[in-house]
Design a protein around this motif. Sequence first.
Motif, mmCIF file in Angstrom:
data_model
loop_
_atom_site.group_PDB
_atom_site.id
_atom_site.type_symbol
_atom_site.label_atom_id
_atom_site.label_comp_id
_atom_site.label_asym_id
_atom_site.label_seq_id
_atom_site.Cartn_x
_atom_site.Cartn_y
_atom_site.Cartn_z
ATOM 1 N N GLN A 51 -1.325 17.989 -2.769
ATOM 2 C CA GLN A 51 -2.439 19.141 -2.645
ATOM 3 C C GLN A 51 -1.808 20.503 -2.508
ATOM 4 N N GLY A 52 -0.512 20.315 -1.818
ATOM 5 C CA GLY A 52 0.110 21.519 -1.879
ATOM 6 C C GLY A 52 0.706 22.066 -3.103
ATOM 7 N N ALA A 53 1.268 21.114 -3.892
ATOM 8 C CA ALA A 53 1.715 21.468 -5.174
ATOM 9 C C ALA A 53 0.504 21.889 -6.120
ATOM 10 N N ALA A 54 -0.632 21.309 -6.154
ATOM 11 C CA ALA A 54 -1.464 21.914 -6.563
ATOM 12 C C ALA A 54 -2.167 23.256 -6.281
ATOM 13 N N ASP A 55 -2.205 23.423 -5.078
ATOM 14 C CA ASP A 55 -2.371 24.782 -4.414
ATOM 15 C C ASP A 55 -1.325 25.878 -4.891
ATOM 16 N N SER A 56 -0.161 25.484 -5.140
ATOM 17 C CA SER A 56 0.885 26.401 -5.520
ATOM 18 C C SER A 56 0.746 26.741 -7.004
ATOM 19 N N VAL A 57 0.274 25.768 -7.722
ATOM 20 C CA VAL A 57 0.020 26.108 -9.204
ATOM 21 C C VAL A 57 -1.100 27.126 -9.286
ATOM 22 N N LYS A 58 -2.316 26.719 -8.626
ATOM 23 C CA LYS A 58 -3.572 27.653 -8.764
ATOM 24 C C LYS A 58 -3.011 29.167 -8.217
ATOM 25 N N ALA A 60 -0.121 30.588 -8.285
ATOM 26 C CA ALA A 60 0.762 31.004 -9.402
ATOM 27 C C ALA A 60 0.134 31.309 -10.499
ATOM 28 N N THR A 61 -0.962 30.733 -10.848
ATOM 29 C CA THR A 61 -1.632 31.145 -12.017
ATOM 30 C C THR A 61 -3.114 31.800 -11.776
ATOM 31 N N GLY A 62 -3.148 32.366 -10.667
ATOM 32 C CA GLY A 62 -4.304 33.278 -10.255
ATOM 33 C C GLY A 62 -5.599 32.499 -10.243
ATOM 34 N N MET A 63 -5.666 31.010 -10.232
ATOM 35 C CA MET A 63 -6.858 30.510 -10.204
ATOM 36 C C MET A 63 -7.557 30.349 -8.814
ATOM 37 N N ASN A 64 -6.802 30.679 -7.978
ATOM 38 C CA ASN A 64 -7.337 30.555 -6.338
ATOM 39 C C ASN A 64 -8.045 31.850 -5.963
ATOM 40 N N ASN A 65 -8.150 32.850 -6.945
ATOM 41 C CA ASN A 65 -8.816 34.352 -6.506
ATOM 42 C C ASN A 65 -10.196 34.126 -6.845
#
Length: 65
Positions: A51-58, A60-65
């Motif tokens: 989950q932490g890795a997935a959140d990091s990727v999101k 880094a790619t701006g998908m969490n905004n």
Amino acid sequence: MDSQNMSYNAGQAKGQAQEKASTMMDKASNAAQSAQESMQEAGQQMKAKAQGAADSVKNATGMNN
């Protein structure tokens, strides 16, 4: 040794064997339970890391905004 004594001794031996078997089964059961708990804990840790890795990727790619 008379037959009553022999029967008593046989009963004692049987009781001791049953007690040893019971103790061994308890130890095996405890070991299995401990292993299961360890595996569950490892699984939870793996899940959290994924989950932490997935959140990091999101992030880094701006998908969490």
